[in-house]
Write a protein that holds these residues in place. Structure first.
Motif: not given
Length: 458
Positions: A109-120
């Motif tokens: 539950p601790l993922l940051r939105p910017e981390t997923l955006a960078q991954m995508l």
């Protein structure tokens, strides 16, 4: 990224045996939201066209709890046979889909939105068949290791138990978060087999058949922490609370002794708010500018208007317009609406009532199911007797009316404007505007009276 190119799948079918709870693991709460809602909150910087949640254990309970979350699709995994098997359940639902699939875990539950955006972004810019979220951790024990070349192209993933001693020195670990080109994944997903001791279908097994596959490191290793027991839940809450409070302080909110304060992820604060020690802000609470909250307050699902002061009080499901002073030791609950510049003092309980502007309930009173006008002054010890043993009844008090100390208003009752109620009165009938009303038994004085046992006469 176009909104029709991305589907999200959250794996949420497990029971979570180590939580030792009848509640599904993904429904345990973290800073005011379920674990699953925290995972969904990490999607704030991406625009998926589909949001699918794979459910299994207590599926109906999970669906009911998230019924108010818009645009969720629930996919049933009847048997929990591993992550690969879970993703296989998406095949009918994504028939004809040709975009990317982002796979998340409902207990991370601790993922940051910017981390997923960078991954995508990395996934799309490089035309990857798959992209894996990884992290460099100090103690990688138990994690699968990800081995990459200098361009972060994945060469191999090795589970911890299968690593040689030199391989175990690698600190890049698999977070279990994946982005797949769905068309590429469909070339291998249907053929996935459970050729392992656990007889489970592992999603990592498809990686070796896809190319190219890249890794993206999370900037903060805490982002990939999973929740398996109550201790880890508490540790994750500490991490999330630290993030939340730092963000609010940088946004212009003063927190006095932050370690003693808790703030749910769903709370909204405006600049120049001061939160004093031992204060807890929960649910969909909004605190507007200039407020001073605490010490020792609990505010839950309430809106506190500007320049309001709360001290050692509980406010739940209520609205204060602004400029109000509440406490110490006041309790507002159940859809209370307080006008501007009101005073609600010590040991006052107000329930499901409306107070007009500049109305004062200074101390030792109970106001329930009532409507009070503007500039009403409620004397100490006044109560609205709203319950007859079967039903709740309303009380209405007009503008500028004053109740004397120890007054009882027996509902249903309407008291007009500009009324003065004598101290100790019990009112059972409506009162017209602009009058004095007194309801008392005549005072009796019996001289030289003593109890019989003191007089000794039998």
């Amino acid at each position: 990224m176009s909104t029709d190119s991305l589907a999200i799948a959250v794996l949420a079918a497990g029971k979570g045996t180590r939580m030792r709870s009848h509640l599904p693991k993904v429904l345990h709460r973290l800073s005011g939201q379920t674990l699953l809602e925290n995972v969904l909150a990490s999607l704030g910087q991406v625009s998926p066209s589909r949001r699918l949640v794979i459910v299994g254990y207590a599926a109906e309970q999970v669906q009911k709890t998230l019924a108010d979350v818009p645009d969720l699709e629930f996919i049933k995994q009847t048997e929990q046979l591993g992550t690969g098997h879970a993703v296989q359940q998406l095949i009918p639902a994504l028939d004809g889909f040709s975009g990317n699939l982002l796979v998340l875990n409902g207990d991370v539950p601790l993922l940051r939105p910017e981390t997923l955006a960078q991954m995508l972004a990395t996934h799309n810019e490089n035309g990857n068949a798959a992209t894996i979220l990884t992290a460099q951790v100090l103690d990688p024990s138990g994690y699968g290791r990800v081995f990459c070349n200098e361009n972060l192209v994945v060469e191999e993933i090795v589970e911890h138990r299968d690593c040689s001693d030199p391989q175990r020195q690698n600190r890049r670990v698999n977070a279990g978060i994946y982005c797949f080109n769905w068309s590429a994944l469909m070339t291998v997903l249907p053929q996935l087999k459970a050729d392992n001791d656990q007889q489970e279908y592992y999603l990592t097994d498809v990686i070796k058949s896809l190319s190219p596959v890249m890794a993206v490191d999370a900037a903060d290793p805490n982002e990939i922490l999973g929740i398996n027991n109550r201790k880890q839940l508490a540790e994750a809450d500490d991490i999330l609370q630290d993030r939340i409070k730092k963000d609010w302080m940088l946004a212009g909110v003063t927190l006095v002794n932050p370690d003693s304060i808790t703030i749910d992820a769903t709370v909204k604060l405006e600049p120049d708010v001061i939160i004093e020690p031992q204060t807890h802000l929960r649910g969909h609470t909004v605190i507007q500018t200039g407020c001073r909250i605490g010490p020792g307050c609990l505010v839950e699902d309430s809106t506190i208007g500007p320049n309001t002061t709360l001290l050692y009080s509980v406010v739940s499901e209520s609205t204060l317009a602004g400029g109000d002073r509440v406490g110490p030791y006041a309790h507002l609950r159940g859809q209370v609406s307080v006008g501007k510049n009101c005073r609600i003092g010590n040991f006052v309980e107000i329930k499901k009532s409306t107070l007009g502007d500049r109305t004062n309930v200074a101390h030792l009173s109970y106001i329930g199911d009532a409507t009070l006008g503007e500039k009403v002054n409620v004397g100490a010890g006044t109560i609205t007797a709203n319950y007859d043993g079967f039903q709740k009844h309303p009380t209405v008090i007009g503008d500028r009316t004053k109740t004397g100390s120890n007054s009882v208003l027996v509902a249903p009752i309407e008291v007009g404007s500009d009324v003065t109620i004598g101290a100790g009165s019990v009112l059972t009938k409506n009162v017209q505007d602009d009058c004095l009303v007194v309801s008392r038994a005549p005072q009796r004085v019996i001289p030289e009276w003593r109890p019989r046992e003191v007089r000794g006469d039998g």
